[in-house]
Scaffold this motif. Structure first.
Motif, PDB file in Angstrom:
ATOM      1  N   GLU A  46       0.832  -1.198   0.000  1.00  0.00           N
ATOM      2  CA  GLU A  46       0.000   0.000   0.000  1.00  0.00           C
ATOM      3  C   GLU A  46       0.871   1.254   0.000  1.00  0.00           C
ATOM      4  OE1 GLU A  46      -0.629   2.562   2.762  1.00  0.00           O
ATOM      5  OE2 GLU A  46      -1.506   1.256   4.288  1.00  0.00           O
ATOM      6  N   ALA A  47       0.396   2.270  -0.702  1.00  0.00           N
ATOM      7  CA  ALA A  47       1.042   3.585  -0.716  1.00  0.00           C
ATOM      8  C   ALA A  47      -0.080   4.595  -0.876  1.00  0.00           C
ATOM      9  CB  ALA A  47       2.059   3.693  -1.853  1.00  0.00           C
ATOM     10  N   SER A  48      -0.729   4.902   0.214  1.00  0.00           N
ATOM     11  CA  SER A  48      -2.006   5.606   0.145  1.00  0.00           C
ATOM     12  C   SER A  48      -1.892   7.051  -0.306  1.00  0.00           C
ATOM     13  CB  SER A  48      -2.688   5.553   1.518  1.00  0.00           C
ATOM     14  OG  SER A  48      -2.990   4.222   1.877  1.00  0.00           O
ATOM     15  N   TRP A  49      -0.759   7.688  -0.009  1.00  0.00           N
ATOM     16  CA  TRP A  49      -0.627   9.123  -0.326  1.00  0.00           C
ATOM     17  C   TRP A  49       0.831   9.513  -0.430  1.00  0.00           C
ATOM     18  CZ3 TRP A  49      -4.601   8.865   3.863  1.00  0.00           C
ATOM     19  CH2 TRP A  49      -4.082   8.358   5.056  1.00  0.00           C
ATOM     20  N   THR A  50       1.058  10.800  -0.741  1.00  0.00           N
ATOM     21  CA  THR A  50       2.427  11.286  -0.846  1.00  0.00           C
ATOM     22  C   THR A  50       3.010  11.512   0.549  1.00  0.00           C
ATOM     23  OG1 THR A  50       1.792  13.612  -0.928  1.00  0.00           O
ATOM     24  CG2 THR A  50       1.861  12.412  -3.031  1.00  0.00           C
ATOM     25  N   HIS A  51       4.293  11.817   0.569  1.00  0.00           N
ATOM     26  CA  HIS A  51       5.016  11.961   1.821  1.00  0.00           C
ATOM     27  C   HIS A  51       4.893  13.360   2.424  1.00  0.00           C
ATOM     28  CE1 HIS A  51       7.698  10.011   4.631  1.00  0.00           C
ATOM     29  NE2 HIS A  51       8.546  11.016   4.606  1.00  0.00           N
ATOM     30  N   GLU A  52       4.197  14.263   1.745  1.00  0.00           N
ATOM     31  CA  GLU A  52       4.023  15.614   2.272  1.00  0.00           C
ATOM     32  C   GLU A  52       3.288  15.555   3.613  1.00  0.00           C
ATOM     33  OE1 GLU A  52       5.254  18.382   1.004  1.00  0.00           O
ATOM     34  OE2 GLU A  52       6.171  17.193  -0.595  1.00  0.00           O
ATOM     35  N   PRO A  53       3.799  16.228   4.642  1.00  0.00           N
ATOM     36  CA  PRO A  53       3.177  16.125   5.979  1.00  0.00           C
ATOM     37  C   PRO A  53       1.705  16.506   6.009  1.00  0.00           C
ATOM     38  CG  PRO A  53       5.336  17.168   6.130  1.00  0.00           C
ATOM     39  CD  PRO A  53       5.016  17.052   4.657  1.00  0.00           C
ATOM     40  N   ASP A  54       1.306  17.482   5.191  1.00  0.00           N
ATOM     41  CA  ASP A  54      -0.093  17.909   5.231  1.00  0.00           C
ATOM     42  C   ASP A  54      -0.991  17.030   4.368  1.00  0.00           C
ATOM     43  OD1 ASP A  54       0.893  18.685   2.800  1.00  0.00           O
ATOM     44  OD2 ASP A  54       0.155  20.743   2.899  1.00  0.00           O
ATOM     45  N   ALA A  55      -0.426  16.002   3.730  1.00  0.00           N
ATOM     46  CA  ALA A  55      -1.205  15.123   2.854  1.00  0.00           C
ATOM     47  C   ALA A  55      -1.611  13.835   3.541  1.00  0.00           C
ATOM     48  CB  ALA A  55      -0.406  14.792   1.594  1.00  0.00           C
ATOM     49  N   ARG A  56      -1.150  13.600   4.793  1.00  0.00           N
ATOM     50  CA  ARG A  56      -1.370  12.293   5.392  1.00  0.00           C
ATOM     51  C   ARG A  56      -1.374  12.368   6.911  1.00  0.00           C
ATOM     52  NH1 ARG A  56       4.059   9.771   6.435  1.00  0.00           N
ATOM     53  NH2 ARG A  56       5.490  11.518   6.312  1.00  0.00           N
ATOM     54  N   VAL A  80      -5.393   6.318  -2.452  1.00  0.00           N
ATOM     55  CA  VAL A  80      -6.716   6.911  -2.250  1.00  0.00           C
ATOM     56  C   VAL A  80      -7.046   7.816  -3.432  1.00  0.00           C
ATOM     57  CG1 VAL A  80      -6.548   6.723   0.263  1.00  0.00           C
ATOM     58  CG2 VAL A  80      -5.808   8.832  -0.869  1.00  0.00           C
ATOM     59  N   PRO A  81      -8.319   7.941  -3.798  1.00  0.00           N
ATOM     60  CA  PRO A  81      -8.678   8.651  -5.024  1.00  0.00           C
ATOM     61  C   PRO A  81      -8.241  10.109  -5.066  1.00  0.00           C
ATOM     62  CG  PRO A  81     -10.518   7.301  -4.280  1.00  0.00           C
ATOM     63  CD  PRO A  81      -9.487   7.261  -3.198  1.00  0.00           C
ATOM     64  N   TRP A  82      -8.064  10.736  -3.906  1.00  0.00           N
ATOM     65  CA  TRP A  82      -7.682  12.151  -3.920  1.00  0.00           C
ATOM     66  C   TRP A  82      -6.171  12.349  -3.914  1.00  0.00           C
ATOM     67  CZ3 TRP A  82     -10.502   9.800   0.004  1.00  0.00           C
ATOM     68  CH2 TRP A  82      -9.817   9.543   1.192  1.00  0.00           C
ATOM     69  N   SER A  83      -5.392  11.247  -3.923  1.00  0.00           N
ATOM     70  CA  SER A  83      -3.940  11.361  -3.968  1.00  0.00           C
ATOM     71  C   SER A  83      -3.442  11.463  -5.402  1.00  0.00           C
ATOM     72  CB  SER A  83      -3.276  10.159  -3.294  1.00  0.00           C
ATOM     73  OG  SER A  83      -3.352  10.246  -1.896  1.00  0.00           O
ATOM     74  N   ASP A  84      -2.203  11.912  -5.561  1.00  0.00           N
ATOM     75  CA  ASP A  84      -1.548  12.043  -6.854  1.00  0.00           C
ATOM     76  C   ASP A  84      -0.745  10.766  -7.105  1.00  0.00           C
ATOM     77  OD1 ASP A  84       0.173  12.614  -8.990  1.00  0.00           O
ATOM     78  OD2 ASP A  84       0.387  14.724  -8.425  1.00  0.00           O
ATOM     79  N   ALA A  85      -1.294   9.874  -7.928  1.00  0.00           N
ATOM     80  CA  ALA A  85      -0.658   8.571  -8.141  1.00  0.00           C
ATOM     81  C   ALA A  85       0.726   8.711  -8.765  1.00  0.00           C
ATOM     82  CB  ALA A  85      -1.549   7.697  -9.017  1.00  0.00           C
ATOM     83  N   ASP A  86       0.897   9.636  -9.695  1.00  0.00           N
ATOM     84  CA  ASP A  86       2.202   9.814 -10.336  1.00  0.00           C
ATOM     85  C   ASP A  86       3.244  10.291  -9.337  1.00  0.00           C
ATOM     86  OD1 ASP A  86       1.280   8.978 -12.815  1.00  0.00           O
ATOM     87  OD2 ASP A  86       0.739  11.012 -13.451  1.00  0.00           O
ATOM     88  N   ALA A  87       2.846  11.187  -8.435  1.00  0.00           N
ATOM     89  CA  ALA A  87       3.776  11.677  -7.418  1.00  0.00           C
ATOM     90  C   ALA A  87       4.161  10.554  -6.458  1.00  0.00           C
ATOM     91  CB  ALA A  87       3.155  12.836  -6.645  1.00  0.00           C
ATOM     92  N   ILE A  88       3.199   9.692  -6.112  1.00  0.00           N
ATOM     93  CA  ILE A  88       3.489   8.545  -5.246  1.00  0.00           C
ATOM     94  C   ILE A  88       4.478   7.608  -5.926  1.00  0.00           C
ATOM     95  CG2 ILE A  88       2.452   6.469  -4.247  1.00  0.00           C
ATOM     96  CD1 ILE A  88      -0.046   8.192  -3.689  1.00  0.00           C
ATOM     97  N   LEU A  89       4.272   7.354  -7.213  1.00  0.00           N
ATOM     98  CA  LEU A  89       5.190   6.493  -7.965  1.00  0.00           C
ATOM     99  C   LEU A  89       6.591   7.097  -8.009  1.00  0.00           C
ATOM    100  CD1 LEU A  89       5.488   3.938  -9.731  1.00  0.00           C
ATOM    101  CD2 LEU A  89       4.897   5.363 -11.702  1.00  0.00           C
ATOM    102  N   ASP A  90       6.677   8.397  -8.234  1.00  0.00           N
ATOM    103  CA  ASP A  90       7.984   9.071  -8.261  1.00  0.00           C
ATOM    104  C   ASP A  90       8.683   8.958  -6.909  1.00  0.00           C
ATOM    105  OD1 ASP A  90       7.639   9.789 -10.896  1.00  0.00           O
ATOM    106  OD2 ASP A  90       6.967  11.830 -10.447  1.00  0.00           O
TER     107      ASP A  90
END
Length: 257
Positions: A183-193, A222-232
């Motif tokens: 699982e990788a639900s969201w990006t690593h930005e503190p305000d994103a998770r 999660v649908p509101w996350s940026d999948a490309d940013a998570i992959l990067d």
């Protein structure tokens, strides 16, 4: 082993996007269904007979288990209904949770023992089902949650994180595996998770690298996350083969040559 992604949307489903559900099958054996979130049962019908599938639930959040009542109706009432019980493994309280969701009366619990032989995971206690050797690892996620390390007939190893925060157990279950579904639900930005509830792309990549996983497949975004940013993020932390899974995808799990 062959993994079919029935659903991979994190936390909630969406248009044409089912929640967590993965069909795993060893050649010559019946399949197992790993998790059964919203929308998964309809996808399952395209790939397998619900009467012949064993079910493995990582945990009892709705997005991982609440299409089970739909499968219960099918197995009881469809013209080709089940003639014997199937195995259902999950955390403590699985029969109560699914029975409450299946009951037509508020405050009551449907007895599902006519249809399922319900058994509870015991941390690090392996079971053998449909040609697969399955070892549950208790990971860091509320409520009680188990990641799974599954070894196939030819020694191939598939690891599934379940939902988890960073913990030693998820690294251990993925150690040297051939495919790590993480699982990788969201990006690593503190305000994103929220901290510790799920993994970011960065954390998923770090876990896979620590585990020396041979390949990494990201899921539960999660649908509101940026999948490309998570992959990067994951690709910056993990040097091996990497992909985002998608619904309907089939992945062969093979041991190294």
């Amino acid at each position: 082993m062959r993994l079919t992604v029935l659903g991979c949307s994190g936390s909630v489903n969406g248009p044409g996007a089912a929640c967590s559900g993965y069909l795993l099958q060893a050649d010559g054996h019946e399949p197992v269904l790993i998790d059964c979130g919203h929308g998964v049962f309809g996808e399952l019908l395209q790939h397998a007979d619900p009467n012949r599938v064993a079910v493995l639930l990582s945990h009892l959040h709705a997005d991982h288990c609440m299409d089970m009542p739909a499968m219960l109706v099918w197995r009881r009432w469809a013209p080709e209904k089940a003639t014997e019980r199937s195995l259902l493994y999950g955390p403590a309280g699985t029969a109560l949770r699914i029975g409450a969701g299946a009951s037509e009366y508020p405050g009551q619990v449907d007895d599902i023992s006519d249809t399922y032989d319900v058994r509870e995971w015991v941390d690090r206690t392996a079971v053998d089902i449909h040609g697969l050797h399955i070892e549950p690892f208790k990971v860091d996620h509320p409520p009680s949650t188990f990641g799974l390390r599954i070894t196939g007939p030819d020694g191939e190893v598939f690891a599934y994180s379940g939902d988890t925060g960073v913990c030693d157990e998820v690294v251990e279950l993925a150690r040297d595996c051939d495919l790590f579904l993480c699982e990788a639900s969201w990006t690593h930005e503190p305000d994103a998770r929220p901290m510790g509830l799920h993994l970011s792309g960065t954390e998923a990549g770090q876990v896979a690298a620590r585990a020396s996983a041979r390949s990494l497949a990201l899921t539960h975004i999660v649908p509101w996350s940026d999948a490309d940013a998570i992959l990067d993020e994951a690709s910056a932390a993990y040097p091996g083969p990497l992909q985002l899974v998608h619904q309907g995808q089939v992945i062969e799990v093979r041991p190294p040559l």
